[in-house]
Structures are given as structure tokens and as C-alpha cells.
Design a protein around this motif. Structure first.
Motif, PDB file in Angstrom:
ATOM      1  N   THR A 326       0.860  -1.179   0.000  1.00 32.15           N
ATOM      2  CA  THR A 326       0.000   0.000   0.000  1.00 32.15           C
ATOM      3  C   THR A 326       0.895   1.227   0.000  1.00 32.15           C
ATOM      4  N   VAL A 327       0.600   2.179  -0.873  1.00 22.92           N
ATOM      5  CA  VAL A 327       1.416   3.384  -1.016  1.00 22.92           C
ATOM      6  C   VAL A 327       0.619   4.586  -0.522  1.00 22.92           C
ATOM      7  N   ILE A 328       1.238   5.386   0.352  1.00 24.57           N
ATOM      8  CA  ILE A 328       0.612   6.595   0.882  1.00 24.57           C
ATOM      9  C   ILE A 328       1.478   7.782   0.501  1.00 24.57           C
ATOM     10  N   ASP A 329       0.906   8.688  -0.262  1.00 19.51           N
ATOM     11  CA  ASP A 329       1.631   9.866  -0.748  1.00 19.51           C
ATOM     12  C   ASP A 329       1.204  11.089   0.043  1.00 19.51           C
ATOM     13  N   VAL A 330       2.165  11.886   0.488  1.00 21.92           N
ATOM     14  CA  VAL A 330       1.897  13.098   1.260  1.00 21.92           C
ATOM     15  C   VAL A 330       2.038  14.300   0.334  1.00 21.92           C
ATOM     16  N   ASN A 331       1.019  15.173   0.340  1.00 22.30           N
ATOM     17  CA  ASN A 331       1.030  16.371  -0.498  1.00 22.30           C
ATOM     18  C   ASN A 331       0.747  17.593   0.355  1.00 22.30           C
ATOM     19  N   SER A 332       1.388  18.711   0.011  1.00 21.65           N
ATOM     20  CA  SER A 332       1.201  19.948   0.788  1.00 21.65           C
ATOM     21  C   SER A 332      -0.136  20.603   0.503  1.00 21.65           C
ATOM     22  N   GLY A 333      -0.716  20.344  -0.682  1.00 23.36           N
ATOM     23  CA  GLY A 333      -2.029  20.884  -1.000  1.00 23.36           C
ATOM     24  C   GLY A 333      -2.056  22.397  -0.971  1.00 23.36           C
ATOM     25  N   SER A 334      -3.031  22.940  -0.248  1.00 23.44           N
ATOM     26  CA  SER A 334      -3.195  24.395  -0.185  1.00 23.44           C
ATOM     27  C   SER A 334      -2.383  25.025   0.927  1.00 23.44           C
ATOM     28  N   PHE A 335      -1.622  24.252   1.688  1.00 28.21           N
ATOM     29  CA  PHE A 335      -0.854  24.807   2.801  1.00 28.21           C
ATOM     30  C   PHE A 335       0.440  25.412   2.283  1.00 28.21           C
ATOM     31  N   THR A 336       0.605  26.694   2.459  1.00 33.47           N
ATOM     32  CA  THR A 336       1.801  27.402   1.991  1.00 33.47           C
ATOM     33  C   THR A 336       2.579  28.031   3.129  1.00 33.47           C
ATOM     34  N   GLY A 337       2.326  27.599   4.354  1.00 35.81           N
ATOM     35  CA  GLY A 337       3.023  28.166   5.497  1.00 35.81           C
ATOM     36  C   GLY A 337       2.226  29.281   6.139  1.00 35.81           C
ATOM     37  N   LYS A 338       2.648  29.690   7.305  1.00 39.94           N
ATOM     38  CA  LYS A 338       1.963  30.744   8.048  1.00 39.94           C
ATOM     39  C   LYS A 338       2.889  31.921   8.260  1.00 39.94           C
ATOM     40  N   GLY A 339       2.347  33.104   8.031  1.00 41.95           N
ATOM     41  CA  GLY A 339       3.107  34.321   8.255  1.00 41.95           C
ATOM     42  C   GLY A 339       4.015  34.673   7.097  1.00 41.95           C
ATOM     43  N   LYS A 340       4.463  35.914   7.099  1.00 42.35           N
ATOM     44  CA  LYS A 340       5.317  36.387   6.014  1.00 42.35           C
ATOM     45  C   LYS A 340       6.707  35.780   6.071  1.00 42.35           C
ATOM     46  N   GLN A 341       7.112  35.315   7.271  1.00 37.20           N
ATOM     47  CA  GLN A 341       8.455  34.768   7.424  1.00 37.20           C
ATOM     48  C   GLN A 341       8.484  33.246   7.234  1.00 37.20           C
ATOM     49  N   ALA A 342       7.385  32.679   6.748  1.00 38.59           N
ATOM     50  CA  ALA A 342       7.317  31.239   6.583  1.00 38.59           C
ATOM     51  C   ALA A 342       8.378  30.765   5.590  1.00 38.59           C
ATOM     52  N   ARG A 343       9.049  29.666   5.963  1.00 34.12           N
ATOM     53  CA  ARG A 343      10.078  29.080   5.110  1.00 34.12           C
ATOM     54  C   ARG A 343       9.610  27.745   4.552  1.00 34.12           C
ATOM     55  N   LEU A 344      10.161  27.380   3.422  1.00 36.18           N
ATOM     56  CA  LEU A 344       9.762  26.149   2.758  1.00 36.18           C
ATOM     57  C   LEU A 344       9.998  24.934   3.648  1.00 36.18           C
ATOM     58  N   GLU A 345      11.157  24.869   4.299  1.00 39.43           N
ATOM     59  CA  GLU A 345      11.473  23.713   5.137  1.00 39.43           C
ATOM     60  C   GLU A 345      10.484  23.564   6.281  1.00 39.43           C
ATOM     61  N   ASP A 346      10.089  24.714   6.880  1.00 39.03           N
ATOM     62  CA  ASP A 346       9.124  24.659   7.982  1.00 39.03           C
ATOM     63  C   ASP A 346       7.752  24.201   7.491  1.00 39.03           C
ATOM     64  N   THR A 347       7.367  24.687   6.328  1.00 34.29           N
ATOM     65  CA  THR A 347       6.077  24.275   5.760  1.00 34.29           C
ATOM     66  C   THR A 347       6.052  22.772   5.485  1.00 34.29           C
ATOM     67  N   ILE A 348       7.134  22.274   4.906  1.00 34.47           N
ATOM     68  CA  ILE A 348       7.216  20.840   4.598  1.00 34.47           C
ATOM     69  C   ILE A 348       7.213  20.019   5.876  1.00 34.47           C
ATOM     70  N   THR A 349       7.973  20.453   6.876  1.00 32.28           N
ATOM     71  CA  THR A 349       8.070  19.690   8.122  1.00 32.28           C
ATOM     72  C   THR A 349       6.724  19.616   8.824  1.00 32.28           C
ATOM     73  N   ARG A 350       6.013  20.724   8.874  1.00 32.20           N
ATOM     74  CA  ARG A 350       4.705  20.702   9.535  1.00 32.20           C
ATOM     75  C   ARG A 350       3.732  19.778   8.797  1.00 32.20           C
ATOM     76  N   LEU A 353       4.643  16.216   9.674  1.00 27.97           N
ATOM     77  CA  LEU A 353       4.276  15.850  11.041  1.00 27.97           C
ATOM     78  C   LEU A 353       2.779  15.540  11.138  1.00 27.97           C
ATOM     79  N   GLU A 354       1.973  16.365  10.493  1.00 31.27           N
ATOM     80  CA  GLU A 354       0.535  16.089  10.470  1.00 31.27           C
ATOM     81  C   GLU A 354       0.253  14.785   9.729  1.00 31.27           C
TER      82      GLU A 354
END
Length: 741
Positions: A326-350, A353-354
């Protein structure tokens, strides 16, 4: 973590839901659910979410834990295994490691050396063995068997052929040490035992009270195995509700709610013998609302079918099932991070984790087993990778099913395994799509039309000379590929074969099937195929505006297109019309009665009126000399006049709520048939001045046996065709085992 158990008993199945508290009322669980999302239990179960689901059908009950007296059917030295007949449809699989024979010590695979006994030296075909099922039959595989019998109780699992006492690894070290002291010195009648995970907090008196119950079950089991002749079942595991409550009910469970009085009595009786302190926690649901509706479990069950599972921040999972994994693929979808200082690595990590938490939730809900590959979004920092993997393993610790997880690979993949015991909730409540057979895709209408055209050319080349015309029935969506765009495909087919074709649409046929329902003279096929005659008044459903004239509209009868002059203002309504001209693919009609338009001046039967007349192409279809094959290159005036109507209806399904007169039937004597079957309204092509029948074939036609084709999976069986035909017609006109309970 507080837990509740819901048990819903119906005539056909028993369903069990395990609810877990959301630890502080996680706001993500409140309210409804996103597409594929998982709501928490609402109203009656405020603050809880559905963690696990179990289904058991009366006709397909799990056999894990059942004990059978089987007969060895075949021994395969190359697999070091035997296939044992236990009275089921498929033989069970018994590996040499699972053999338990008096006076024989079996070395585990890889540890026995060259002098380890071979399975052919231990058992042979015809031997009778007492075996227990450890894994249900799955798909093409039979049940997995063992001779190391176990009898499960509330706190202990008794193994008559085992040695010593073990403690579940799911229990923390401190509690494991305490339990070892509690069970030290227990009399096990020469066998062994395992202290279950549900034994947290249990004392020695609990174990001593349960052991006589397990000894008695084993005594009855041995007695029946000695008296009965295999293959047969000698011991049946408890049903789903007793089994689940027995295995997971502990001090952290608040209550078990059951909606069936008889099942409540069975659970209370079981706890009276094994855990009297839990009897009062079994409650009967007496509210008017169904139990699973009140706790909002039904919506969770519906979500089991969806491939997509939404994450709280806007990402999502895509779950795909394959034969081996069984294959489970994780996608960021509409989540682009929070705040103006959001970084790509933080967005991906969050997002990851979810996803780690959601993946474990889905594994438990869907009871997914075997090899599982999780494709997390690539993370640049090793620290973030470790954090995601730590979260995944922490959630897996809450899973009662045995799992193993590897490290995150360089590609961001996590490979893990989860014990595969039963089919899982999704497989129980679903079946493969009958159209695509579970593939998820089917051939397009264009592909099928090309394949059908190829087969029609082949059929025409083998048909007798007197068969000048063919009536072909297929799905309207495929018919459109032949008759759309001025019927170019149809004309090319006729030019290549020198024969005349009329198409009839039928929604009852699958896309990948067609039938040749009639072949013979052109006149006979036309009379049979064209549903209307000029001057007929028909009640039709007007489905859409005309493509080229907004004042006109299009109606459809079984895929047959009827252009209604002045019907543009009646789209969506049923109106009475009079057929002015009828051809192979379409007809022209005018409204009658109060809805009729005033005369539009001089015009032909196409209803062109003041519109510019279409120029008749030379060489079009006209009356042909006797014996000439119909030309396919020319296009008649009616072809051109009706092309717009055909194109306007291209790709649409049949409007089935049309009231129309029965189509004219050919003369039975001339056709050589006992009775011509009723014909659906045709989606054919062409019209105008129809050609005469070639000499020697006037009034004569040959009815072919139905030519039926299926492009996938080979031909259907006779029983399958009979079953399909019946459904279409409706639309269109051993010794009693003991129980551990």
C-alpha cells in the motif's frame, strides 16, 4: 487516554467502533469533515474520535482463532510447507516452523543446519492434524495455520504446548516487571502462557480465577478432536463483539455501549466469569437515534472508501492499494506556510508531522496490513527527518497490531510492515467495480469506436452477399463517435465495406460491447431501425438548445436526435412534436398544438424557413440503380441538415423519460423471423432519399445470430449473460463446534 467501545448488531452484520479521547478536545476534530477527512464522534461522544472499526458479516465471519481437525492434502518440500484440508474452499497453509509433534524438536528456519528434519520426514498426505488459524484467507491465498494452539482469555493466552510465561511487549518495563512477579509460580498443567496487554493493573487473583476457565476449554477441545473425523471444526473463536471487548477492554475504558439486548447479556456473562469488575461498564443503548448515527460513526465509515484524506493545515494524503503493498503519498495541497516569514522547510516539516499522525490513524481505521510505503515530502534537514520519524513511531505505539518501521530513505520514503490478519474494513464493505474490474480506468469511447469499426469491417467481409445492410446496437456514447461530425466515420466504414450500416443506441449495453441484431436488405433494416415515420406525433423531452440556431432545440430518444424547430424556449420540458423528416441518425420536427410557431414562409421539411438554404452537394446519396452498393463518400442534403443536430447531441446520454410510439417492425414473413423484437430508438446516421435495395434482395433480409463482443476479460459466461439480461429486463420494460464464549 480514555476509550469507549460501541457495538452495533444488525441482522446481516456486527460492527464495532473503538473511540479514543482527543486529549483536551482537539479543535481539529470539531464540526464536520473535509473530503476524506475524519470527524470525531459528535453529540453523544463529544471529545472522542473513531480510532478503529471492525466488521463481521454473518456470511463471512473471521476464522482467526478457530481450531480444525484437518487432513494433509499435499506436502511441498521445496516450500517446506504442507497444504491442509480443513473443510473450507481453499486448503490452509502450514509451514514447517509451525509443526508441533510429540518428541520432535523443530528448528526455526535459518537455525537448523543441514541436519534439521525435513517436512517430508515429519508428515505425509493423509495425516490428520489439529491446527489453528492464525490468518484469514485473503484473496487467492488460503488460511495460515499453526499447530501451536492457543486459547485466549481476558488476561492470559494459554498455550497447552508452550513453555514458560511471557509478558506483552506493549506494556512498559515497570509494569512488565510487576506482572512477572504476579504470575510467578502459576500452575499451567505443563503448558505456557502469555500475559496480555489488557492485563495492566491485574493482580494474581485475576489470573488464578481465569486459568480454570481456560483449562476447561482446552479439555473440551481435546475431547472433541479425538472423537471427530477430519476435516472439521472443533473449536470456534468468540464472535466479533466478545473478541474485541475481551482483547481491548481494560481499566482505561469508560464503557461499552451495545444496541442489542442479547449481545449485552453475552458480554456481561463473559465478564462475570473473567472480570466481574467490568460487568457494570457494559450498557444497553436505548435511545431513539441509531447508535452509530448518534456518535457520528457512519460518516467515518463512508470515508473509508475515499483515496484522499485531508490534513488540518490544508495538505492531504493519497492512499493507493496494490497487490504487494500500500502506497501513501503526502502532499502539501493548499498549505503554503503561516506568516510572512514562513520558510519552505518549515512548511514541509509541519505537513509531514501532520501526515505522520494521519497515516497511523488511517492504518488503524482501514486495518491496512502488509508492506506499506509512505512518501513524505523531501526534507533537507536530518533533524526534521528524525522528528517526523519519532512522531510516526510514537503514534504506532498506540496500535495494537504488530508493526516494524525502517528509517527514512534518501528519497524521503518510509518502508514499514503491519501484521496482516484480516481483510480490513474497506475490503469487507466494498467490491471491485464491474466496469473496470478494479483497474480504475476503462477504454475511451474513441478507442472503442476504432476497435468496433475494425471488427465491423471484418464481419462485413465474411457476411453473405445478400446481407447489404446491418443494424448494430451499442452504447449511445460510442454510437456518437460514428455519427458525429457529419457521420464521417460512418461514411468511411461504408465506403470501405460497400455495405450499409444503421446504429441503434442502448444504455443497457456496457461501453465495450456491441451487437449485430439484424442484417439483410437495406429497406428491411431501415424499416426496423428508424424509430419514427414522417407525420407521426411524438411526446419528447427537449434536453438542450440547438448548436447553430438558438430558436431551435434538440430532443433525444434512445440516443436518436430530434431537432425541434422553435423549441429553444422549451428546454427541459416535454412537448408534442410532429416528425417532418426521419433519417438514420436524426429527425426534424415541428411543435404542434398551441406551442406551434406561425408559418415561417417557404421552406423545406428541415424547418429552414428564412434561413439560408444549405447547398446540396453533388454526388450525394440518391436513389441507386438496382444491385449497386451504397456509396459512402457522398453526403446527402439530410446528412448536412442533420449534422448540426447530431453534433449538438454528441457525447450526451439518452433521455430515458421520453414517451414515443413503438417503432415500425419489419414484415416477419419477409424477414424470416417469428417475431421482431422491440427496438429502442435508434442513434443512426444519414437519411434523405434512401437507396433502393439491390436486385434480388427486395424485401429479403437475413437475421444474423447476435454478434457480441467484450474488449476486456474475454467473453462472458452464459450465466453472466443471463444474469445481466435479467437485470436489464427489469430496468427496461459439519459437527457443531464449541465456542470460547
Amino acid at each position: 487516554m480514555k476509550k469507549q467501545v460501541l457495538v452495533s448488531v444488525d441482522r446481516g452484520e456486527t460492527r464495532v467502533a473503538l473511540l479514543e479521547s482527543t486529549e483536551g478536545g482537539d479543535k481539529r476534530q470539531k464540526g464536520g469533515r473535509g473530503r476524506g477527512g475524519r470527524p470525531r464522534a459528535g453529540r453523544a461522544g463529544e471529545g472522542y474520535r473513531v480510532a478503529e472499526l471492525y466488521f463481521e458479516r454473518r456470511s463471512n465471519r473471521s476464522i482467526v482463532g478457530n481450531v480444525y481437525k484437518g487432513r494433509v492434502d499435499n506436502v511441498l518440500p521445496g516450500l517446506e510447507a504442507a497444504f491442509v484440508d480443513i473443510g473450507l474452499e481453499k486448503n490452509g497453509f502450514l509451514h514447517v516452523d509451525e509443526l508441533r509433534l510429540p518428541g520432535v524438536k523443530i528448528a526455526r528456519r535459518g537455525h537448523g543446519g543441514s541436519d534439521a528434519p525435513k517436512i517430508t520426514d515429519l508428515i505425509k498426505p493423509g495425516d490428520e492434524l489439529v491446527v489453528q488459524v492464525t490468518k484469514d484467507p485473503l484473496k487467492t491465498k488460503g488460511a495460515r495455520l499453526t499447530m501451536d494452539l492457543t486459547i485466549a482469555g481476558r488476561y492470559l493466552v494459554y498455550a497447552p504446548k508452550g513453555e514458560g510465561v511471557g509478558v506483552s511487549k506493549k506494556i512498559d518495563d515497570q509494569e512488565r516487571n510487576r506482572l512477572r512477579k504476579e504470575v510467578k509460580g502459576l500452575e499451567l498443567h505443563g503448558g505456557g502462557a502469555i500475559v496480555r496487554t489488557a492485563s495492566r493493573g491485574a493482580v494474581r487473583e485475576d489470573f488464578e480465577r481465569e486459568l480454570p476457565y481456560l483449562f476447561k476449554l482446552h479439555e473440551v477441545l481435546e475431547q472433541r478432536a479425538g472423537e471427530m473425523q477430519g476435516p472439521c471444526m472443533v473449536f470456534q473463536e468468540a464472535d466479533l463483539s466478545v473478541r474485541v471487548v475481551r482483547d481491548i477492554f481494560s481499566a482505561e475504558f469508560e464503557r461499552a455501549i451495545v444496541d442489542d439486548p442479547q449481545q449485552v447479556q453475552r458480554l456481561r456473562s463473559f465478564f462475570t466469569r473473567t472480570a466481574p469488575e467490568l460487568v457494570d461498564k457494559v450498557e444497553l443503548w436505548e435511545e431513539s437515534d441509531p447508535l452509530f448515527h448518534a456518535f457520528d460513526v457512519e460518516s467515518v465509515i463512508d470515508g473509508l472508501i475515499s483515496r484522499r484524506v485531508d490534513l488540518p493545515s490544508g495538505g492531504y494524503l493519497m492512499i493507493d492499494y496494490a497487490e504487494a503493498l500500500t502506497v501513501i503519498d503526502v502532499n502539501s495541497g493548499s498549505f503554503t506556510g503561516k506568516g510572512k516569514q514562513a520558510r519552505l522547510e518549515d512548511t514541509i516539516t509541519r505537513t509531514n508531522l501532520e501526515a505522520a499522525e494521519a497515516v497511523v490513524n488511517e492504518l488503524r481505521l482501514r486495518d491496512i496490513g502488509g508492506i506499506i510505503v509512505i512518501d513524505f515530502i523531501d526534507m533537507a534537514r536530518a533533524r526534521n527527518q528524525r522528528e517526523v520519524l519519532k512522531t510516526l513511531r510514537a503514534k504506532l505505539a498506540e496500535d495494537r497490531t504488530k508493526t516494524f518501521t525502517a528509517e527514512i530513505s534518501k528519497l524521503g520514503l518510509v518502508e514499514m510492515t503491519r501484521q496482516n490478519v484480516t481483510e480490513g474494513a474497506r475490503e469487507v464493505i466494498t467490491r471491485a467495480c464491474p466496469i473496470c474490474d478494479g483497474d480504475g480506468v476503462i477504454k475511451s469511447e474513441e478507442t472503442l469506436a476504432i476497435e468496433f469499426e475494425r471488427e465491423l469491417r471484418e464481419h462485413a467481409s465474411r457476411a453473405p452477399e445478400k446481407a447489404k445492410a446491418f443494424l448494430v446496437r451499442m452504447h449511445p456514447a460510442v454510437v456518437t463517435e460514428f455519427t458525429g461530425l457529419g457521420a464521417k466515420v460512418l461514411h468511411a466504414l461504408e465506403e470501405a465495406t460497400g455495405r450499409y450500416f444503421v446504429f441503434e443506441g442502448s444504455e443497457r449495453l456496457p461501453l465495450d460491447e456491441f451487437e449485430i441484431v439484424m442484417e439483410g436488405s437495406i429497406e428491411a433494416v431501415q424499416e426496423r431501425a428508424i424509430p419514427f415515420q414522417e407525420g407521426e406525433e411524438v411526446l419528447v423531452q427537449i434536453v438542450e438548445p440547438h448548436m447553430y440556431n438558438v430558436d431551435d432545440a434538440v430532443a433525444k430518444v434512445g440516443g436518436y436526435v430530434v431537432s425541434v424547430m422553435g423549441g429553444g424556449r422549451f428546454v427541459g420540458e416535454k412537448k408534442l412534436v410532429r416528425i417532418e423528416r426521419a433519417g438514420r441518425t436524426s429527425a426534424n420536427a415541428v411543435l404542434v398544438g398551441a406551442d406551434a410557431l406561425p408559418p415561417a414562409g417557404e421552406g423545406d421539411a428541415d424547418g429552414e424557413g428564412d434561413r439560408p438554404k444549405r447547398r446540396r452537394r453533388r454526388g450525394g446519396r440518391g436513389r441507386r440503380r438496382s444491385g449497386d452498393a451504397p456509396e459512402a463518400t457522398g453526403t446527402s442534403a439530410e446528412d448536412e441538415g442533420d449534422a448540426a443536430a447530431v453534433e449538438a447531441g454528441e457525447g450526451e446520454r439518452t433521455a430515458r423519460d421520453v414517451v414515443a410510439p413503438e417503432p415500425a417492425e419489419p414484415d416477419a414473413a419477409a424477414a424470416g423471423e417469428e417475431e421482431a423484437p422491440a427496438v429502442e430508438a435508434a442513434t443512426d446516421a444519414d437519411g434523405g432519399d434512401e437507396p433502393e435495395a439491390p436486385s434480388g434482395t427486395e424485401g429479403e433480409d437475413v437475421v444474423s445470430s447476435s454478434v457480441r463482443r467484450r474488449t476486456r476479460g474475454g467473453r462472458r459466461s452464459a450465466a453472466s449473460r443471463a444474469k445481466r439480461a435479467a437485470a436489464t429486463d427489469a430496468d427496461e420494460t459439519t459437527a457443531e463446534p464449541i465456542s470460547s464464549e
